[in-house]
Motif scaffolding. Structure first.
Motif, PDB file in Angstrom:
ATOM      1  N   ALA A  36     -14.885 -56.480  29.029  1.00  0.00           N
ATOM      2  CA  ALA A  36     -13.806 -57.463  28.847  1.00  0.00           C
ATOM      3  C   ALA A  36     -14.271 -58.866  29.246  1.00  0.00           C
ATOM      4  O   ALA A  36     -13.981 -59.847  28.558  1.00  0.00           O
ATOM      5  CB  ALA A  36     -12.586 -57.052  29.672  1.00  0.00           C
ATOM      6  N   ALA A  37     -15.016 -58.945  30.363  1.00  0.00           N
ATOM      7  CA  ALA A  37     -15.511 -60.244  30.804  1.00  0.00           C
ATOM      8  C   ALA A  37     -16.525 -60.813  29.810  1.00  0.00           C
ATOM      9  O   ALA A  37     -16.529 -62.020  29.517  1.00  0.00           O
ATOM     10  CB  ALA A  37     -16.143 -60.114  32.184  1.00  0.00           C
ATOM     11  N   ALA A  38     -17.384 -59.947  29.281  1.00  0.00           N
ATOM     12  CA  ALA A  38     -18.384 -60.401  28.308  1.00  0.00           C
ATOM     13  C   ALA A  38     -17.708 -60.934  27.045  1.00  0.00           C
ATOM     14  O   ALA A  38     -18.132 -61.951  26.470  1.00  0.00           O
ATOM     15  CB  ALA A  38     -19.335 -59.263  27.966  1.00  0.00           C
ATOM     16  N   ALA A  42     -17.383 -65.177  25.105  1.00  0.00           N
ATOM     17  CA  ALA A  42     -17.677 -65.611  23.737  1.00  0.00           C
ATOM     18  C   ALA A  42     -16.929 -66.890  23.380  1.00  0.00           C
ATOM     19  O   ALA A  42     -17.403 -67.688  22.547  1.00  0.00           O
ATOM     20  CB  ALA A  42     -17.307 -64.492  22.760  1.00  0.00           C
ATOM     21  N   GLY A  43     -15.781 -67.113  24.003  1.00  0.00           N
ATOM     22  CA  GLY A  43     -14.969 -68.281  23.657  1.00  0.00           C
ATOM     23  C   GLY A  43     -15.688 -69.601  23.835  1.00  0.00           C
ATOM     24  O   GLY A  43     -15.843 -70.371  22.862  1.00  0.00           O
ATOM     25  N   CYS A  73     -12.745 -61.667  19.176  1.00  0.00           N
ATOM     26  CA  CYS A  73     -13.183 -61.483  20.571  1.00  0.00           C
ATOM     27  C   CYS A  73     -12.008 -61.548  21.537  1.00  0.00           C
ATOM     28  O   CYS A  73     -11.933 -60.778  22.505  1.00  0.00           O
ATOM     29  CB  CYS A  73     -14.222 -62.540  20.934  1.00  0.00           C
ATOM     30  N   ILE A  74     -11.076 -62.471  21.275  1.00  0.00           N
ATOM     31  CA  ILE A  74      -9.906 -62.591  22.144  1.00  0.00           C
ATOM     32  C   ILE A  74      -9.064 -61.323  22.085  1.00  0.00           C
ATOM     33  O   ILE A  74      -8.595 -60.806  23.111  1.00  0.00           O
ATOM     34  CB  ILE A  74      -9.064 -63.830  21.737  1.00  0.00           C
ATOM     35  N   LEU A  75      -8.874 -60.794  20.856  1.00  0.00           N
ATOM     36  CA  LEU A  75      -8.092 -59.565  20.713  1.00  0.00           C
ATOM     37  C   LEU A  75      -8.785 -58.392  21.398  1.00  0.00           C
ATOM     38  O   LEU A  75      -8.154 -57.601  22.118  1.00  0.00           O
ATOM     39  CB  LEU A  75      -7.898 -59.257  19.227  1.00  0.00           C
ATOM     40  N   ALA A  76     -10.107 -58.268  21.182  1.00  0.00           N
ATOM     41  CA  ALA A  76     -10.855 -57.173  21.810  1.00  0.00           C
ATOM     42  C   ALA A  76     -10.826 -57.298  23.327  1.00  0.00           C
ATOM     43  O   ALA A  76     -10.696 -56.289  24.049  1.00  0.00           O
ATOM     44  CB  ALA A  76     -12.293 -57.179  21.298  1.00  0.00           C
ATOM     45  N   GLN A  77     -10.936 -58.533  23.832  1.00  0.00           N
ATOM     46  CA  GLN A  77     -10.889 -58.742  25.291  1.00  0.00           C
ATOM     47  C   GLN A  77      -9.548 -58.280  25.854  1.00  0.00           C
ATOM     48  O   GLN A  77      -9.489 -57.642  26.911  1.00  0.00           O
ATOM     49  CB  GLN A  77     -11.105 -60.214  25.624  1.00  0.00           C
ATOM     50  N   ALA A  78      -8.454 -58.578  25.156  1.00  0.00           N
ATOM     51  CA  ALA A  78      -7.125 -58.169  25.622  1.00  0.00           C
ATOM     52  C   ALA A  78      -7.028 -56.651  25.706  1.00  0.00           C
ATOM     53  O   ALA A  78      -6.496 -56.095  26.676  1.00  0.00           O
ATOM     54  CB  ALA A  78      -6.056 -58.733  24.698  1.00  0.00           C
ATOM     55  N   LEU A  79      -7.559 -55.958  24.711  1.00  0.00           N
ATOM     56  CA  LEU A  79      -7.493 -54.503  24.694  1.00  0.00           C
ATOM     57  C   LEU A  79      -8.333 -53.892  25.811  1.00  0.00           C
ATOM     58  O   LEU A  79      -7.886 -52.967  26.524  1.00  0.00           O
ATOM     59  CB  LEU A  79      -7.967 -53.973  23.336  1.00  0.00           C
ATOM     60  N   ALA A  84      -9.056 -51.581  31.280  1.00  0.00           N
ATOM     61  CA  ALA A  84      -9.744 -51.707  32.561  1.00  0.00           C
ATOM     62  C   ALA A  84      -8.758 -51.796  33.715  1.00  0.00           C
ATOM     63  O   ALA A  84      -8.939 -51.158  34.764  1.00  0.00           O
ATOM     64  CB  ALA A  84     -10.648 -52.938  32.538  1.00  0.00           C
ATOM     65  N   VAL A  85      -7.702 -52.601  33.537  1.00  0.00           N
ATOM     66  CA  VAL A  85      -6.692 -52.751  34.599  1.00  0.00           C
ATOM     67  C   VAL A  85      -5.999 -51.417  34.850  1.00  0.00           C
ATOM     68  O   VAL A  85      -5.745 -51.030  35.996  1.00  0.00           O
ATOM     69  CB  VAL A  85      -5.675 -53.844  34.215  1.00  0.00           C
ATOM     70  N   ARG A  86      -5.681 -50.706  33.784  1.00  0.00           N
ATOM     71  CA  ARG A  86      -5.017 -49.411  33.939  1.00  0.00           C
ATOM     72  C   ARG A  86      -5.903 -48.437  34.714  1.00  0.00           C
ATOM     73  O   ARG A  86      -5.443 -47.745  35.631  1.00  0.00           O
ATOM     74  CB  ARG A  86      -4.670 -48.831  32.566  1.00  0.00           C
TER      75      ARG A  86
END
Length: 580
Positions: A36-38, A42-43, A73-79, A84-86
């Protein structure tokens, strides 16, 4: 006596063991956070590339592709962030559950002598305040800190790869952040330990004052207790000021240390771009990385403070395991039910014995009453006879085996102590009784209630044995709560019973009737009764008078009355007439 606190090394070992036990789930959660951090990195890179593309007159098609990639990338990061948080929260709950269960197990294994010496304040503070602080640390602080560290490292790496010369501006905040954090960490642990200890003392004072409110009022001690509480509050206030001072110095220093790199990178990058050492896109990307890194570093700083609170609480929770056992079980089985105390000495404070060479033989099946003035040592002797306290010198043995050499389960089958202190657990009346005999039938439970004159009111409860009692349930008064405690003793079925003013909360008529019922139920068992009501002594086979830590008289009621000594005077004073 204060319960021990674990050292930093012991806390690290405990934490390391927990991480080792959950290495798989932890690795998975960290991997998801890394991905998620990687994706989040990308932004700035894509935006910098778009800036250079516009500056170089690249076609709009390429810019559209870059924009679409950025959106993906933004959408993939959100997913990945959600997953990860869960995973982190689930892992945190599992770890905290294990910590809590381990702590409860350690608390239950504490020697009763240690619990009594430590008092309620420190123990309550560790089971409430420290556990709550630890819960927040395990559930939120640890995952947030790990995420912040991973994000910070990856963001710095991305900034260096994008523009190594421009990224040099980030160095500006490093020394300040290191110095401020080191200054804080060197002082935080002791500050938070002091704070937790102060609140433990305050909790103990308030609890004792509430529990003994009537006694305090009758003895005119309200002013003393108010001053004690104010003193404890002042101590807690001083600890809060200390930890607040540490935060007030560290937080501004930390915030300055991660804001400075943004300005420094922008100024330094502008000069590099003007000198041709970097492109405008590189400068834009690195500056965005510096802006982006502010959030994880800020969270790292904020949760690092919470981590200090949590580690201090963990040190107190783990410290419970450092209490040495006061028993040395040998596995030997008692040969008989006779109990002997030989030249017993005991001291709550080193060098100040409260029992001085007491010797006593309990005859199987007899009723022995121990009387004497308050503070003479009756309760202490009773606790030694029940195996609660180990002796400082001498020995107390049952069937030739020292009480401290018996496993607790074996000891409780031999002798049980019941005091005026009692507790009704939240649950049904059946659950409360079955604590002493989990396999007991309802008939056996009712027989135990009948033995302590509690059958009538128990049957009258809304749902009988299924009535929920305790906090939030059906109200049970002090006298009935004590009857429940005595019914548990009947169900436990020991051959020796030590009653330490066990009926003190009942009115004299009810207490006398209850004790007679117990005498009938406990026929053939040894009973040691410690009480101020001398009718207990009148009905006993023998009476022991305890004065200044010694048994000054021992004999039957009539023998001691005829002797005309200390017991005769006690009987005359209590009975209101000449002893007969």
């Amino acid at each position: 006596m204060k319960l021990p606190v674990a050292s930093p090394g012991e806390v690290r070992a405990e934490a390391g063991e927990l991480f080792q036990q959950h290495r798989g789930p932890l690795s998975l959660a960290l991997s998801l956070h890394v991905i998620a951090a990687a994706l989040g990195l990308a932004g700035p890179f894509l935006l910098g590339t778009m800036v250079d593309a516009v500056a170089n007159g690249t076609s709009t098609t390429r810019i559209d592709v870059l924009a679409a990639t950025l959106a993906a990338c933004i959408l993939a990061q959100a997913l990945f962030t959600r997953a990860a948080v869960r995973r982190s929260l689930v892992l945190g709950e599992k770890v905290f559950a294990e910590l809590r269960e381990t702590f409860i197990a350690r608390i239950l294994r504490l020697p009763l002598s240690t619990v009594e010496r430590a008092g309620t304040g420190d123990l309550i503070a560790r089971t409430t305040g420290d556990i709550d602080a630890l819960a927040r640390t395990v559930r939120f602080a640890v995952p947030e800190i790990l995420i912040a560290i991973v994000t910070t490292v990856l963001t710095l790496a991305a900034a260096i790869l994008t523009g190594p010369f421009v990224a040099a501006g980030a160095i500006v905040g490093g020394p300040l952040l290191y110095a401020g954090t080191r200054w804080y960490l060197n002082r935080a642990r002791q500050g938070y330990l002091w704070e937790r200890a102060a609140y433990a003392t305050l909790d103990g004072t308030v609890t004792e004052t509430v529990d003994a409110a009537r006694t305090i009022e009758n003895l005119g001690l309200a002013g003393v207790r108010v001053r004690r509480t104010e003193s404890d509050l002042a101590e807690a206030y001083a600890t809060e000021r200390r930890t607040l001072f540490l935060r007030s110095v560290w937080f501004p220093t930390a915030e300055l240390s991660y804001v400075l790199p943004v300005a420094a990178t922008l100024a330094w990058g502008a000069w590099l771009a003007s000198a041709g050492w970097a492109t405008v896109g590189q400068v834009a990307a690195v500056v965005l990385y510096m802006v982006q890194i502010v959030d994880p570093v800020d969270r790292l700083v904020s949760w690092l403070d919470e981590l200090q609170v949590g580690t201090s609480s963990l040190a107190r929770v783990v410290g419970v395991a450092k209490v040495p056992d006061d028993r040395e079980p040998t596995g030997a089985a008692p040969d008989g039910e006779d109990i002997h105390a030989d030249d017993v000495r005991y001291a709550y404070v080193d060098g100040q014995d409260v029992l001085h060479g007491v010797s006593l033989e309990l005859r199987p099946g007899e009723r022995l009453a121990m009387v004497g003035p308050s503070g003479a040592g009756k309760s202490t002797l009773g606790r030694l006879l029940a195996g609660i306290h180990p002796t400082r010198a001498g020995r107390v043995a049952v069937g030739g085996v020292e009480l401290v050499a018996l496993e607790l389960d074996q000891l409780r089958r031999e002798v049980v102590l019941v005091t005026q202190e009692h507790h009704v657990f939240v649950g049904t009346l059946r659950d409360n009784l079955a604590l002493a005999a989990p396999s007991a039938s309802d008939d056996e439970l009712r027989q135990a209630l009948d033995a302590v004159d509690a059958r009538e009111w128990a049957d009258a409860l809304p749902d009988g044995l299924d009535t929920v009692v305790g906090s939030g349930g059906h109200s049970v008064g002090p006298a009935r709560a004590q009857q429940i405690a005595l019914a548990r003793i009947v169900l436990a079925d020991p051959h020796t019973l030590v009653l330490d003013e066990a009926t003190s909360l009942l009115d004299p008529r009810a207490a006398r009737h209850l004790e007679r019922s117990l005498s009938a139920v406990l026929h053939g068992r040894t009973v040691v009764a410690i009480a101020h009501r001398l009718h207990t002594a009148h009905d006993a086979d023998r009476v022991g008078v305890v004065e200044e830590g010694r048994i000054s008289e021992l004999g039957s009621h009539h023998e001691l009355v005829e002797h005309g000594g200390a017991y005769a005077k006690l009987w005359e004073s209590w009975h209101g007439r000449s002893p007969t």
